[in-house]
Design an enzyme around this catalytic site. Structure first.
Site, short mmCIF file in Angstrom:
data_model
loop_
_atom_site.label_atom_id
_atom_site.label_comp_id
_atom_site.label_asym_id
_atom_site.label_seq_id
_atom_site.Cartn_x
_atom_site.Cartn_y
_atom_site.Cartn_z
CB SER A 165 6.33 1.02 -5.76
OG SER A 165 6.00 2.08 -4.94
CG ASP A 260 8.35 -1.53 1.69
OD1 ASP A 260 8.13 -0.39 1.80
OD2 ASP A 260 7.59 -2.14 0.93
CG HIS A 292 9.03 0.62 -1.28
ND1 HIS A 292 8.06 0.05 -1.40
CD2 HIS A 292 9.11 1.65 -2.23
CE1 HIS A 292 7.41 0.40 -2.35
NE2 HIS A 292 7.85 1.26 -2.93
#
Length: 321
Positions: A165, A260, A292
């Site tokens: 991320s 995601d 995610h």
């Protein structure tokens, strides 16, 4: 307004991650616990905390696997945690447990960086702190740095940058800065971007079906980087940087998850980097049916273990000369 009322007045509510109140207080709701360092009973991995810069409060958590050959130096993984630049920490259970497992699986020494977080410390603070951490690591090149684990256990000619991320975003930018400036004392062997936090003005792929998530992502990004030019800021959209392919010519692994929101950005990064004339080698792995950072939320699932093994394999598979 009464101070007590201001204390309770929300300005931004990013639950279940964090909240910001009118008087400026940030209430983080995830990743706030502090897990002490130890020898992990499951893996034998040992950890310890080191202050890098008292002036800015920069510290790192180091990990070393149970050693079977004390005369062999191990690859070094420099890890940047996620959390939209605003929350989470290397010291929380999610990251501490994950690094124990990853260090054991890949048989590496790891440095997990506790960079300063927005909104109290807006970008570029996280990038600058991460680069400071890399320079500190490089100071061990002659075996006389301040930290013995790096002096004696880590192979500074075999260094990987990685994170998921926001940590994937940081990893890209550290690779880009390394490609432009180099860093005497470190030889970059690879970059690992897991579900990287990238964006852009024009929706791509499935993004166009989730305008609410686009708006939410932009709010988060502007909170982390108040001086940004928007979603096409090269800090957020690597493809908007005309010099983005000056990324160090090394190996890059991009990991995406099928469900995601950021999946298509990862695929676009992979495809454009491959087409750019960049002289490194880029690979991609997609986790089907997953969302995610699923591997942090459910680390013992089959897909999470597959991702773990892929990352470990990437680190331990040296390219042929």
């Amino acid at each position: 307004m009464d101070p007590a009322a201001m204390e309770k007045e929300l300005v931004h509510d990013f639950s279940p991650f964090f909240r910001i109140y009118k008087e400026g207080r940030v209430e983080r709701l995830m990743g706030t616990e502090f897990i002490p360092t130890s020898v992990d009973p499951k893996t034998g991995v040992e950890s310890k905390d080191v202050v890098v810069s008292p002036k800015i409060g920069l510290s790192v958590r180091l990990y070393a696997p149970k050693l079977h050959n004390r005369n062999q130096k191990l690859p070094l993984l420099v890890y940047f945690h996620g959390g939209a630049f605003c929350f989470m920490s290397p010291f929380c259970a999610i990251y501490h447990n994950y690094l124990n497992t990853l260090v054991h699986e890949a048989n590496v020494v790891a440095v997990s960086v506790e960079y300063r977080r927005a909104p109290e410390h807006p970008l570029p603070a996280a990038y600058d702190d991460s680069w400071t951490a890399l320079k500190w690591i490089a100071s061990h090149v002659n075996g006389d740095g301040p930290e013995d684990w790096l002096n004696f256990l880590a192979d500074l000619d075999n260094v990987y940058l990685g994170g998921e991320s926001a940590g994937g975003n940081i990893s890209h930018h550290m690779g880009l800065r390394y490609g432009k400036q180099k860093l005497e004392g470190l030889k970059l062997a690879g970059i690992i971007l897991v579900h990287p936090y990238f964006g852009g003005n024009e929706p791509i792929g499935a993004e166009a079906n989730d305008l609410e998530k686009i708006e939410f992502t932009e709010m988060l990004w502007r909170l982390a980087c108040p001086e940004t030019t928007g979603r096409d800021d090269p800090l957020f959209n690597p493809l908007a940087d005309p010099n983005w392919a000056s990324l160090e010519n090394t190996r890059v692994l991009v990991c995406v998850a099928e469900k995601d929101f950021y999946r298509d950005r990862g695929w676009c990064y992979f495809e454009k980097l491959k087409e750019s004339g960049w002289e490194g080698v880029v690979e991609i792995m997609e986790s089907k049916g997953e969302d995610h950072t699923f591997h942090l939320m459910n680390p013992t699932s089959e897909k999470a273990l597959d991702l773990l093994k892929q990352i470990a394999s990437f680190i331990n598979t040296r390219p042929k000369a």
